[in-house]
Design a protein around this motif. Sequence first.
Motif, mmCIF file in Angstrom:
data_model
loop_
_atom_site.group_PDB
_atom_site.id
_atom_site.type_symbol
_atom_site.label_atom_id
_atom_site.label_comp_id
_atom_site.label_asym_id
_atom_site.label_seq_id
_atom_site.Cartn_x
_atom_site.Cartn_y
_atom_site.Cartn_z
ATOM 1 N N GLU A 88 0.976 -1.337 -0.155
ATOM 2 C CA GLU A 88 0.186 0.095 0.144
ATOM 3 C C GLU A 88 0.978 1.279 0.131
ATOM 4 O O GLU A 88 0.483 2.233 -0.719
ATOM 5 C CB GLU A 88 -0.962 0.200 1.111
ATOM 6 N N ASN A 128 1.231 9.780 -10.931
ATOM 7 C CA ASN A 128 -0.117 9.835 -11.479
ATOM 8 C C ASN A 128 -0.195 10.346 -13.093
ATOM 9 O O ASN A 128 0.252 11.365 -13.170
ATOM 10 C CB ASN A 128 -0.672 10.870 -10.427
ATOM 11 N N SER A 142 -11.644 2.656 -16.773
ATOM 12 C CA SER A 142 -11.281 2.993 -15.226
ATOM 13 C C SER A 142 -10.499 1.828 -14.753
ATOM 14 O O SER A 142 -10.563 0.636 -15.332
ATOM 15 C CB SER A 142 -12.877 3.088 -14.360
ATOM 16 N N GLU A 143 -9.927 2.122 -13.627
ATOM 17 C CA GLU A 143 -8.910 1.184 -13.050
ATOM 18 C C GLU A 143 -9.177 1.264 -11.560
ATOM 19 O O GLU A 143 -9.466 2.134 -11.004
ATOM 20 C CB GLU A 143 -7.521 1.373 -13.604
ATOM 21 N N GLU A 144 -9.279 -0.153 -11.043
ATOM 22 C CA GLU A 144 -9.413 -0.409 -9.554
ATOM 23 C C GLU A 144 -8.112 -1.439 -9.066
ATOM 24 O O GLU A 144 -7.962 -2.129 -9.676
ATOM 25 C CB GLU A 144 -10.584 -0.944 -9.222
ATOM 26 N N ARG A 145 -7.516 -0.661 -8.068
ATOM 27 C CA ARG A 145 -6.305 -1.493 -7.568
ATOM 28 C C ARG A 145 -6.854 -2.693 -6.680
ATOM 29 O O ARG A 145 -7.652 -2.619 -5.853
ATOM 30 C CB ARG A 145 -5.725 -0.570 -6.719
ATOM 31 N N ARG A 146 -6.466 -3.995 -7.336
ATOM 32 C CA ARG A 146 -6.928 -5.186 -6.521
ATOM 33 C C ARG A 146 -5.850 -5.863 -5.646
ATOM 34 O O ARG A 146 -4.746 -5.633 -6.045
ATOM 35 C CB ARG A 146 -7.423 -6.197 -7.311
#
Length: 152
Positions: free
Chosen positions: A17, A58, A143-147
């Motif tokens: 993280e 970013n 879109s992107e989501e951190r898994r």
Amino acid sequence: MIDLDETDRKLLRALSEDATQSAGALGRRFGLSQPAAWRRIRRMQDAGVIAGRRLVLNKEALGFGVTVFLGVKLATKGRVSLEDFERAISAIPEVQTVEHVLGLYDYRLRVVARDLADFERVLRRRIMTLPGVGNVEANVLLSEERRPGPIG
């Protein structure tokens, strides 16, 4: 292979993280002394469990608003070596990742661009002009989501 206990897994999750956390801060968080946390982290680094730490930029803040995944099928594998293609495609700064894959395409690329017109320029002038490039399929990232990874 190294045996990881629950504390090791907690350290890995915390570092995944935010890799800038100190061993002291991690130790306080998980009830360890700073040296004990540092030894655990060092053991996982030495065993190759932690392969490195990297800076995540970013893209949008830097002006790259479009991410496209490209599937690239080489037209003539015999005439252009895979290493030559990988070397040439890796020299294009907009190409963030190059993955040699098994399936319909030979390579999967992650390409960033300022906008769709910029992506089209990169595709036409830089990627499609490389020797050996055959079919290309583009998928624009919406879109992107951190898994969490396998330690999640």
